[in-house]
Design an enzyme around this catalytic site. Structure first.
Site, PDB file in Angstrom:
ATOM      1  N   GLY A 268       0.814  -1.208   0.000  1.00 55.69           N
ATOM      2  CA  GLY A 268       0.000   0.000   0.000  1.00 55.69           C
ATOM      3  C   GLY A 268       0.848   1.260   0.000  1.00 55.69           C
ATOM      4  O   GLY A 268       2.076   1.219   0.002  1.00 55.69           O
TER       5      GLY A 268
ATOM      6  N   ILE B  18       0.461   5.704   1.201  1.00 49.56           N
ATOM      7  CA  ILE B  18       0.485   6.530   2.409  1.00 49.56           C
ATOM      8  C   ILE B  18      -0.862   6.489   3.127  1.00 49.56           C
ATOM      9  O   ILE B  18      -1.921   6.478   2.482  1.00 49.56           O
ATOM     10  CB  ILE B  18       0.843   8.002   2.069  1.00 49.56           C
ATOM     11  CG1 ILE B  18       1.064   8.850   3.341  1.00 49.56           C
ATOM     12  CG2 ILE B  18      -0.204   8.640   1.169  1.00 49.56           C
ATOM     13  CD1 ILE B  18       2.422   8.703   3.932  1.00 49.56           C
TER      14      ILE B  18
ATOM     15  N   ALA C 131      -8.757   1.860   5.685  1.00 50.32           N
ATOM     16  CA  ALA C 131      -7.579   1.553   4.870  1.00 50.32           C
ATOM     17  C   ALA C 131      -6.973   0.233   5.337  1.00 50.32           C
ATOM     18  O   ALA C 131      -7.090  -0.144   6.509  1.00 50.32           O
ATOM     19  CB  ALA C 131      -6.547   2.666   4.990  1.00 50.32           C
ATOM     20  N   MET C 132      -6.318  -0.473   4.405  1.00 46.10           N
ATOM     21  CA  MET C 132      -5.685  -1.750   4.736  1.00 46.10           C
ATOM     22  C   MET C 132      -4.343  -1.875   4.034  1.00 46.10           C
ATOM     23  O   MET C 132      -4.168  -1.415   2.912  1.00 46.10           O
ATOM     24  CB  MET C 132      -6.577  -2.921   4.314  1.00 46.10           C
ATOM     25  CG  MET C 132      -7.844  -3.019   5.109  1.00 46.10           C
ATOM     26  SD  MET C 132      -8.853  -4.432   4.654  1.00 46.10           S
ATOM     27  CE  MET C 132     -10.264  -4.122   5.726  1.00 46.10           C
ATOM     28  N   GLY C 133      -3.407  -2.489   4.720  1.00 44.41           N
ATOM     29  CA  GLY C 133      -2.108  -2.806   4.145  1.00 44.41           C
ATOM     30  C   GLY C 133      -1.460  -3.877   4.994  1.00 44.41           C
ATOM     31  O   GLY C 133      -1.517  -3.817   6.222  1.00 44.41           O
TER      32      GLY C 133
ATOM     33  N   GLY D 210      -2.245  -4.402   9.026  1.00 45.05           N
ATOM     34  CA  GLY D 210      -3.669  -4.736   9.010  1.00 45.05           C
ATOM     35  C   GLY D 210      -4.556  -3.618   8.529  1.00 45.05           C
ATOM     36  O   GLY D 210      -4.405  -3.136   7.414  1.00 45.05           O
ATOM     37  N   PHE D 211      -5.480  -3.149   9.410  1.00 46.24           N
ATOM     38  CA  PHE D 211      -6.496  -2.185   8.979  1.00 46.24           C
ATOM     39  C   PHE D 211      -6.516  -0.958   9.888  1.00 46.24           C
ATOM     40  O   PHE D 211      -6.101  -1.006  11.043  1.00 46.24           O
ATOM     41  CB  PHE D 211      -7.887  -2.832   8.953  1.00 46.24           C
ATOM     42  CG  PHE D 211      -8.371  -3.333  10.297  1.00 46.24           C
ATOM     43  CD1 PHE D 211      -8.997  -2.473  11.192  1.00 46.24           C
ATOM     44  CD2 PHE D 211      -8.229  -4.668  10.669  1.00 46.24           C
ATOM     45  CE1 PHE D 211      -9.460  -2.919  12.426  1.00 46.24           C
ATOM     46  CE2 PHE D 211      -8.685  -5.129  11.900  1.00 46.24           C
ATOM     47  CZ  PHE D 211      -9.306  -4.251  12.774  1.00 46.24           C
ATOM     48  N   ALA D 212      -7.026   0.140   9.314  1.00 47.47           N
ATOM     49  CA  ALA D 212      -7.208   1.392  10.069  1.00 47.47           C
ATOM     50  C   ALA D 212      -8.620   1.892   9.765  1.00 47.47           C
ATOM     51  O   ALA D 212      -8.907   2.345   8.653  1.00 47.47           O
ATOM     52  CB  ALA D 212      -6.167   2.419   9.660  1.00 47.47           C
TER      53      ALA D 212
ATOM     54  N   CYS E 234      -3.589   6.805   0.511  1.00 50.69           N
ATOM     55  CA  CYS E 234      -3.425   5.566  -0.258  1.00 50.69           C
ATOM     56  C   CYS E 234      -2.961   5.839  -1.687  1.00 50.69           C
ATOM     57  O   CYS E 234      -3.055   4.963  -2.551  1.00 50.69           O
ATOM     58  CB  CYS E 234      -4.710   4.740  -0.250  1.00 50.69           C
ATOM     59  SG  CYS E 234      -5.311   4.382   1.409  1.00 50.69           S
TER      60      CYS E 234
END
Length: 229
Positions: free
Chosen positions: A87, A89, A158-160, A171-173, A189
């Site tokens: 991912g 930013i 968001a995920m990365g 993981g996720f935000a 992103c």
């Protein structure tokens, strides 16, 4: 048999501290897989945390997606890290639920696409409990709203991730009561001309964070067919 996932809510912690913790937990599992022929000794973890304001840039991200210089970052008290997840930013801050699953996908399904879609489904199901419709956007990992309405698309989660020997980290935000003004200083992103949003913004009121966390945990158990302990 359902997999056991050990849960810990870390509260408000610095980004680097929790990044280091994830690296330790991932390394422990990778080492167990190297020495245990049955590979049964790995341990799944799910960490919840809120971070002080920080921007993180994924390994394939572009520095130009950070729209302010280092001096301004320091003035605003925002940390910045170039990290080893996928991912581009993104922003982490107080009143955002950040989740870091450290899972051995050998015990679930060795398919990163499946893993990311499953994480997205956890968020989509949680949003549904608040009467909101979360959606996927083709080619853009994470959870969105109004994907089909040009100019109204907005990202709420968001995920990365990083994966080593099928053990995951990052993981996720999920934007809950997040101060969205921090997103004005980045191209979230790396995606131009799309907005970000939060549960608070969509619902018109603050969301109880404890209640939200319980919903996410329950939906995580359902989607991953796991037991959180």
């Amino acid at each position: 048999m359902k997999q056991e996932v050990f849960f810990k809510d870390l509260g408000l912690r610095s980004y680097k501290e929790v990044w280091d913790l994830q690296e330790v937990l991932l390394k422990q599992n990778v080492e167990k897989k190297s020495t245990d022929e049955s590979r049964s000794s790995t341990i799944h973890h799910l960490l919840f945390v809120e971070h002080p304001p920080v921007y993180t840039l994924g390994k394939s991200g572009k520095e130009e997606h950070v729209l302010i210089n280092e001096e301004t970052l320091q003035q605003k008290g925002i940390e910045y890290f170039h990290i080893n997840r996928g991912g581009d930013i993104t922003f982490h801050g107080p009143d955002q639920l950040v989740g870091y699953p450290i899972l051995d996908l050998d015990k679930f399904k060795t398919d990163l696409g499946w893993y990311l879609r499953s994480l997205e489904q956890v968020m989509i199901d949680t949003m549904a409990e608040y009467g909101l419709k979360g959606e996927r956007s083709k080619g853009e990992t994470g959870v969105w709203m109004d994907v089909g309405i040009k100019g109204k698309e907005r990202k709420i989660c968001a995920m990365g991730i990083k994966c080593s020997r099928w053990v995951t980290m990052h993981g996720f935000a999920f934007n809950v009561n997040t101060d969205l003004s921090y997103f004005n200083f980045i191209i979230p992103c790396g995606i131009q001309n799309k907005q970000v949003t939060s549960l608070q913004k969509e619902l018109g009121h603050r969301v109880d964070m404890h209640e939200l966390k319980e919903k996410v945990k329950r939906n995580f158990e359902n989607i991953f067919e796991a037991v959180i302990v």
